[in-house]
Design a protein around this motif. Sequence first.
Motif, short mmCIF file in Angstrom:
data_model
loop_
_atom_site.label_atom_id
_atom_site.label_comp_id
_atom_site.label_asym_id
_atom_site.label_seq_id
_atom_site.Cartn_x
_atom_site.Cartn_y
_atom_site.Cartn_z
N PHE A 48 0.82 -1.20 0.00
CA PHE A 48 0.00 0.00 0.00
C PHE A 48 0.86 1.26 0.00
CE2 PHE A 48 0.93 -0.97 4.39
CZ PHE A 48 1.18 0.26 4.97
N GLN A 49 2.18 1.10 0.02
CA GLN A 49 3.09 2.24 0.03
C GLN A 49 3.59 2.59 -1.36
OE1 GLN A 49 5.03 0.37 3.98
NE2 GLN A 49 6.09 2.15 3.20
N VAL A 50 3.89 1.58 -2.14
CA VAL A 50 4.27 1.75 -3.55
C VAL A 50 3.28 0.88 -4.33
CG1 VAL A 50 6.06 1.34 -5.25
CG2 VAL A 50 6.69 2.17 -2.98
N LEU A 51 2.43 1.51 -5.12
CA LEU A 51 1.24 0.83 -5.62
C LEU A 51 1.53 -0.03 -6.85
CD1 LEU A 51 -1.36 3.71 -5.24
CD2 LEU A 51 -0.67 1.96 -3.58
N PRO A 52 1.09 -1.30 -6.82
CA PRO A 52 1.34 -2.19 -7.96
C PRO A 52 0.75 -1.68 -9.27
CG PRO A 52 0.56 -3.43 -6.04
CD PRO A 52 0.40 -1.98 -5.71
N ASP A 53 -0.47 -1.11 -9.23
CA ASP A 53 -1.14 -0.71 -10.47
C ASP A 53 -0.63 0.62 -11.00
OD1 ASP A 53 -2.23 0.69 -8.33
OD2 ASP A 53 -4.23 0.81 -9.21
N LYS A 54 0.18 1.33 -10.23
CA LYS A 54 0.74 2.61 -10.68
C LYS A 54 2.26 2.53 -10.78
CE LYS A 54 -3.08 5.43 -8.97
NZ LYS A 54 -3.48 6.59 -8.13
N ASP A 55 2.93 2.29 -9.65
CA ASP A 55 4.39 2.25 -9.66
C ASP A 55 4.91 0.98 -10.33
OD1 ASP A 55 5.15 4.71 -7.93
OD2 ASP A 55 3.61 3.69 -6.77
N GLY A 56 4.39 -0.17 -9.90
CA GLY A 56 4.82 -1.42 -10.49
C GLY A 56 4.55 -1.46 -11.98
N ALA A 57 3.38 -1.00 -12.38
CA ALA A 57 3.03 -1.01 -13.80
C ALA A 57 3.93 -0.08 -14.61
CB ALA A 57 1.57 -0.59 -13.96
N ALA A 58 4.30 1.07 -14.03
CA ALA A 58 5.17 2.01 -14.74
C ALA A 58 6.56 1.41 -14.95
CB ALA A 58 5.28 3.32 -13.97
N LEU A 59 7.08 0.74 -13.93
CA LEU A 59 8.40 0.11 -14.06
C LEU A 59 8.36 -1.06 -15.02
CD1 LEU A 59 9.58 0.17 -10.32
CD2 LEU A 59 10.26 1.73 -12.16
N ALA A 60 7.29 -1.85 -14.95
CA ALA A 60 7.16 -3.00 -15.87
C ALA A 60 7.13 -2.53 -17.32
CB ALA A 60 5.90 -3.79 -15.54
N ALA A 61 6.41 -1.44 -17.59
CA ALA A 61 6.35 -0.91 -18.95
C ALA A 61 7.71 -0.41 -19.41
CB ALA A 61 5.32 0.22 -19.02
#
Length: 377
Positions: free
Chosen positions: A308-321
Motif C-alpha cells: 500500500f506504500q508503492v502501488l502495484p497498479d501505478k508504480d509497479g506497472a510504470a516500471l514494468a512498462a
Amino acid sequence: MRRLQHWFAVAIGLLVLSLGAACTDDGSSDETSPPTATATATEAGSPEASPSATEAPPTPTLEPATPLLGGEIVTFESDGPFPVEITGELVTPEGDGPFPAVLLISGSGSQRRDGTQPPFAFGYDEIAQAIVEAGYAFLAFDDRGAGSTPIGTDDPTQLGYEALLGDARGAYHLLLDRPEVDPERVVLMGHSEGGVTAIVLASEQPPAGLVLMSSPGRPLVEVSVDQVLSLMPDTATEEQRRLAAMQQRAVLQAMIEDRIDDYPATEDERAVMHAQAAYVRELAPYDPAELLAGLEVPTLIFQGDKDFQVLPDKDGAALAAAIEGRAGSEYHLLENADHLLWDEPLDSSINRYLQRRPFHPDFLPTLQRWLEALAGG
C-alpha cells in the motif's frame, strides 16, 4: 525536523505532510480549519511519538564496527554533499575471485547494514545469504546515523537526497575497485527509495544488472499523494480524499519552490517543512520509470500485490512498462506479498511490519536464478 533514526518512513523516506483539514479518524472533515501542515508518517507505526519540530534531533550513538553478516568490515567515503566515512560489510563466496557482486541499497530511514532498525528487522541477512549462495559477493552499508556511520553534519536538516545518493555512489565505487570483485559484473539492488537510487546510479554508470524491490515508479509528489490517501480511513468521502490530495500537492510544492514562509501554517509546522525541504526538493525531479526506460541494463523487478506504500497498479506497472522487451529483464508481481516482500496473508499495514514473517516463497529463489543466469551469460 528529519530524524535519521526513524525506522521506515512511508514508501520513499519523505516526511509525508497532510494538511489537517483532510479528515478526522471517523472520516468527518473539519472544513473550518485552515490548511496546515501536519506530519503524519515520518515515523509511521513507530512506537515512539514524533518529536516537536523545534527539538534538536538526537545524536545517534555509533556502534563498534563488528561483522553482522559474517563478512569483512569495509569503510569508504561518500561521493556527494556532506561527505562522511561510511561503514559497510563485504561478504564473499568461498573460492577464488574475482566474483560478480551485488550492492544492496536500503530504503528510507536509517538502517544498519543487516537491515535492522530496532524493533524492526527487514531480513537483509537472508538476502545476503541467498546472494552469496548464488556465487556473488554482497555489500551493504550502515546508513547515516545507524550502526557505525555518523550523520556527518551538526545540522541534519541540511541533508537532502543528493547526500544519500552520494553515499550509495561511494559504495558502488568501492565495489568496482575491490580486487575480489569483477567490475564488469556488479549488480545494483535497491529497496523502495533505494530502488530509485539504484536507477539513478545506473543512469550515471551502467551496472551489469538492476534489481528493484518495491520501488517507486513515479515522481515523489505522485507517490506522496497516494501515501496520504492510503492513510485515510475507509469512511472518508470522495470530496475529503480530493481535498487531501490537493493539500498534499500544495504543501510539497511550497517546499519545492521555497515558498514555505508564505504557506498558511504554524511556526512549528513551517519548521518541519524547512527541515524536509532539501530532501523533497532534491528528490522531486527524478522520474524513476522514465530513467529506467532509457537504460539497457537487464532488470529484475519485484512488487508485492498487497503493497500500500508503492502501488502495484501505478508504480509497479510504470516500471514494468519501462523494461518491456528488454533482454534479461523480468517483472514479478508477488501474490500476497507486502512492501517488504514478506508473505502477507492478511491486509498489510504499518503495524504488521512489527510481526516478522518469511519472505514470499518465490522471492529469494527467483533472485538466485536470475543472478546465476546473469553471471553465466
